[in-house]
Design a protein around this motif. Structure first.
Motif, PDB file in Angstrom:
ATOM      1  N   ASN A 169       0.830  -1.205   0.000  1.00 27.18           N
ATOM      2  CA  ASN A 169       0.000   0.000   0.000  1.00 27.18           C
ATOM      3  C   ASN A 169       0.863   1.253   0.000  1.00 27.18           C
ATOM      4  OD1 ASN A 169      -2.384  -1.457   0.012  1.00 27.18           O
ATOM      5  ND2 ASN A 169      -2.626  -1.397   2.226  1.00 27.18           N
ATOM      6  N   PHE A 170       1.912   1.239   0.792  1.00 32.06           N
ATOM      7  CA  PHE A 170       2.827   2.388   0.820  1.00 32.06           C
ATOM      8  C   PHE A 170       3.471   2.594  -0.546  1.00 32.06           C
ATOM      9  CE2 PHE A 170       7.041   4.254   1.258  1.00 32.06           C
ATOM     10  CZ  PHE A 170       6.774   5.386   2.005  1.00 32.06           C
ATOM     11  N   LEU A 171       3.903   1.484  -1.166  1.00 33.51           N
ATOM     12  CA  LEU A 171       4.550   1.569  -2.472  1.00 33.51           C
ATOM     13  C   LEU A 171       3.630   2.201  -3.505  1.00 33.51           C
ATOM     14  CD1 LEU A 171       6.842   0.873  -4.457  1.00 33.51           C
ATOM     15  CD2 LEU A 171       5.812  -1.397  -4.711  1.00 33.51           C
ATOM     16  N   MET A 172       2.396   1.726  -3.576  1.00 31.80           N
ATOM     17  CA  MET A 172       1.471   2.264  -4.563  1.00 31.80           C
ATOM     18  C   MET A 172       1.073   3.705  -4.253  1.00 31.80           C
ATOM     19  SD  MET A 172       1.574  -0.180  -6.572  1.00 31.80           S
ATOM     20  CE  MET A 172       0.526   0.564  -7.839  1.00 31.80           C
ATOM     21  N   ASN A 173       1.056   4.052  -2.978  1.00 28.87           N
ATOM     22  CA  ASN A 173       0.713   5.426  -2.606  1.00 28.87           C
ATOM     23  C   ASN A 173       1.799   6.415  -3.013  1.00 28.87           C
ATOM     24  OD1 ASN A 173      -1.780   4.826  -1.485  1.00 28.87           O
ATOM     25  ND2 ASN A 173      -0.964   4.495   0.579  1.00 28.87           N
ATOM     26  N   ILE A 174       3.063   6.042  -2.793  1.00 30.29           N
ATOM     27  CA  ILE A 174       4.130   6.993  -3.141  1.00 30.29           C
ATOM     28  C   ILE A 174       4.363   7.038  -4.659  1.00 30.29           C
ATOM     29  CG2 ILE A 174       5.269   6.905  -0.906  1.00 30.29           C
ATOM     30  CD1 ILE A 174       7.049   5.158  -3.611  1.00 30.29           C
ATOM     31  N   LEU A 175       3.807   6.070  -5.385  1.00 27.88           N
ATOM     32  CA  LEU A 175       3.892   6.104  -6.845  1.00 27.88           C
ATOM     33  C   LEU A 175       2.632   6.687  -7.487  1.00 27.88           C
ATOM     34  CD1 LEU A 175       5.502   2.617  -7.641  1.00 27.88           C
ATOM     35  CD2 LEU A 175       6.628   4.854  -7.586  1.00 27.88           C
ATOM     36  N   ASP A 176       1.599   6.890  -6.693  1.00 33.10           N
ATOM     37  CA  ASP A 176       0.341   7.420  -7.214  1.00 33.10           C
ATOM     38  C   ASP A 176       0.575   8.789  -7.862  1.00 33.10           C
ATOM     39  OD1 ASP A 176      -2.172   8.410  -7.718  1.00 33.10           O
ATOM     40  OD2 ASP A 176      -2.988   7.944  -5.734  1.00 33.10           O
ATOM     41  N   PRO A 177       0.378   8.917  -9.175  1.00 34.35           N
ATOM     42  CA  PRO A 177       0.694  10.177  -9.863  1.00 34.35           C
ATOM     43  C   PRO A 177      -0.172  11.354  -9.429  1.00 34.35           C
ATOM     44  CG  PRO A 177      -0.453   8.663 -11.332  1.00 34.35           C
ATOM     45  CD  PRO A 177      -0.125   7.899 -10.101  1.00 34.35           C
ATOM     46  N   THR A 178      -1.298  11.068  -8.763  1.00 32.76           N
ATOM     47  CA  THR A 178      -2.160  12.161  -8.290  1.00 32.76           C
ATOM     48  C   THR A 178      -1.721  12.672  -6.920  1.00 32.76           C
ATOM     49  OG1 THR A 178      -3.724  10.636  -7.228  1.00 32.76           O
ATOM     50  CG2 THR A 178      -4.093  11.170  -9.552  1.00 32.76           C
ATOM     51  N   PHE A 179      -0.780  11.971  -6.286  1.00 29.69           N
ATOM     52  CA  PHE A 179      -0.251  12.378  -4.984  1.00 29.69           C
ATOM     53  C   PHE A 179       0.811  13.445  -5.205  1.00 29.69           C
ATOM     54  CE2 PHE A 179       2.810  11.158  -1.413  1.00 29.69           C
ATOM     55  CZ  PHE A 179       2.195  12.010  -0.506  1.00 29.69           C
ATOM     56  N   ILE A 180       0.709  14.568  -4.488  1.00 24.12           N
ATOM     57  CA  ILE A 180       1.581  15.707  -4.733  1.00 24.12           C
ATOM     58  C   ILE A 180       3.056  15.386  -4.501  1.00 24.12           C
ATOM     59  CG2 ILE A 180       1.328  16.603  -2.370  1.00 24.12           C
ATOM     60  CD1 ILE A 180       1.418  19.437  -3.606  1.00 24.12           C
ATOM     61  N   HIS A 181       3.336  14.465  -3.582  1.00 23.46           N
ATOM     62  CA  HIS A 181       4.728  14.104  -3.288  1.00 23.46           C
ATOM     63  C   HIS A 181       5.108  12.747  -3.887  1.00 23.46           C
ATOM     64  CE1 HIS A 181       5.039  17.553  -0.695  1.00 23.46           C
ATOM     65  NE2 HIS A 181       4.054  17.125   0.094  1.00 23.46           N
ATOM     66  N   SER A 182       4.451  12.335  -4.960  1.00 28.02           N
ATOM     67  CA  SER A 182       4.744  11.025  -5.559  1.00 28.02           C
ATOM     68  C   SER A 182       6.140  10.999  -6.166  1.00 28.02           C
ATOM     69  CB  SER A 182       3.702  10.688  -6.623  1.00 28.02           C
ATOM     70  OG  SER A 182       3.690  11.669  -7.640  1.00 28.02           O
ATOM     71  N   PHE A 183       6.683   9.800  -6.259  1.00 27.66           N
ATOM     72  CA  PHE A 183       8.055   9.604  -6.750  1.00 27.66           C
ATOM     73  C   PHE A 183       8.102   9.764  -8.266  1.00 27.66           C
ATOM     74  CE2 PHE A 183      11.497   6.901  -8.314  1.00 27.66           C
ATOM     75  CZ  PHE A 183      12.555   7.313  -7.512  1.00 27.66           C
ATOM     76  N   GLY A 184       9.021  10.593  -8.762  1.00 31.90           N
ATOM     77  CA  GLY A 184       9.168  10.784 -10.207  1.00 31.90           C
ATOM     78  C   GLY A 184       9.522  12.215 -10.555  1.00 31.90           C
ATOM     79  N   ASN A 185      10.046  12.407 -11.777  1.00 28.63           N
ATOM     80  CA  ASN A 185      10.515  13.724 -12.199  1.00 28.63           C
ATOM     81  C   ASN A 185       9.412  14.596 -12.778  1.00 28.63           C
ATOM     82  OD1 ASN A 185      13.158  13.009 -11.490  1.00 28.63           O
ATOM     83  ND2 ASN A 185      13.505  12.053 -13.487  1.00 28.63           N
TER      84      ASN A 185
END
Length: 389
Positions: A169-185
């Protein structure tokens, strides 16, 4: 010594071992060709393992063919002490490799020497004395090498399993593109990361299967799905090693609405942003930051970055393999709770994973049994506490 992957006109990729002059070494390369039914990754690993053997032969100035057939050949000390010790060392020889890595190296070297001696023996008349002596020598070498295998120390089993519900759940949350602090450039990269991990953890795709997907393999609609297709080698794919679908093809439904929504957004709008960064057009679904088909090395690096940045919340064994294990284990539990028999669960898992062997599903069935036993033990202990109170 150098290992180079060569792309043949058919599109097949096979590694070759080059000596210090940059020339192919005949015997080990013929051996690799005899195993061309294996994946490119496996052959590359075998080539690197055999290069350790040939580095040692080069330093000792040993002609392997001559040494194997001479009246005075290798002795036990040369095999069990010198050669085996070389296989124990890492690349810079500063420390020993793990027992698993050592055993893999030893297995490859043993199989190669057995193969090479079989080739040499086949060139002799059956009635000759040399045929008999070389056959006996082959058995002796095999026995010496086999005796050098070491038992791996007891492993921490939970490190080999998939992710817990909290970790996934944590993994999918931090990768969720709608999350303001999601992982990615950027937005396109965030969506790509989310659907890549989503397809692995929700559908059980292998990295090679994920990176082989074309846009046409995704169906978005009332019944969304991903199609795993075995295709002929793509001559235009310059990735080394080239991702491939090694197991059975299959059609998998996608029931996760968030994943379907992100797939649609990525395919319709965002994938083109990545593709425009490259001069080459591609039909592959998963593209790199530069717009080219993503490589397997990039997948490995991606999980390394995640483990480093979120070390407190994600397990140290986070990888594509652990996501696939998560999928398989949860599917086994879900089917068991639905009342399917063990044989039916084994067959269903093999289909979903694209496996031909039913026995390869036993590890997930055994894990589900272990988890059930732990839950039963927890309830039992809780009941004792209540009785004592």
């Amino acid at each position: 010594m150098k290992v180079k992957v060569v792309t043949h006109p058919t599109g097949e990729q096979i590694p070759i071992i080059l000596d210090y002059d940059g020339l192919p070494i005949p015997a080990p390369n013929e051996y690799l060709l005899s195993r061309r039914d294996k994946s490119t990754n496996t052959l590359v690993r075998n080539a690197r393992e055999l290069s350790i053997l040939y580095k040692w032969l080069y330093r000792e100035q040993i002609d392997l063919r001559k040494k194997l057939t001479d009246p005075v050949s290798f002795n036990s000390a040369q095999i069990n002490s010198v050669l085996v010790e070389q296989l124990r060392q890492d690349r810079d020889q500063s420390k020993a490799v793990s027992p698993i890595t050592f055993n893999q190296r030893l297995t490859t070297v043993r199989q190669f020497i057995n193969w090479y001696m079989s080739v040499l023996i086949s060139q002799l008349p059956y009635s000759s004395n040399k045929f008999k002596s070389l056959s006996e020598r082959k058995s002796v070498f095999n026995e010496w090498l086999s005796s050098s295998f070491i038992s791996a120390p007891p492993s921490i089993k939970h490190l080999k399993k998939g992710l817990s519900k909290e970790e996934s759940n944590f993994l999918m949350n931090i990768l969720d593109p709608t999350f303001i602090h999601s992982f990615g450039n950027n937005e396109a990269v965030k969506y790509r990361n989310f659907i890549s991990v989503g397809l692995m953890i929700y559908c059980g795709l292998r990295p090679g299967e994920l990176l082989s997907l074309r846009v046409e393999d995704i169906t978005i609609g009332s019944i969304s799905s991903v199609s795993i297709v075995r295709r002929k080698p793509d001559l235009g794919d310059i990735r080394k090693p080239r991702p491939q679908v090694k197991r059975n093809g299959r059609l998998l439904p996608i029931e996760n609405s968030e994943l379907v929504k992100c797939l649609n957004e990525y395919i319709v709008d965002l994938r083109e942003i990545l593709e425009d960064k490259s001069e080459l057009e591609s039909d592959y679904l998963i593209l790199s930051d530069e717009g080219e088909p993503l490589s397997q090395a990039s997948i490995t690096q991606f999980f390394h970055l995640l483990r480093s940045k979120y070390s407190q919340d994600l397990p140290e064994n986070l990888s594509a393999k652990s996501l696939r294990h998560t999928f398989s284990s949860r599917m086994e539990i879900a089917m068991r709770e639905a009342g399917l028999s063990e044989q039916r669960r084994r067959e269903a898992l093999a289909h979903l994973r694209g496996d031909s062997s039913l026995s390869s599903q036993d590890v997930y069935i055994a894990q589900a049994v272990e988890e059930s036993a732990k839950e039963a033990l927890r309830k039992y202990q809780c009941s004792l506490v209540k009785e004592n109170n």
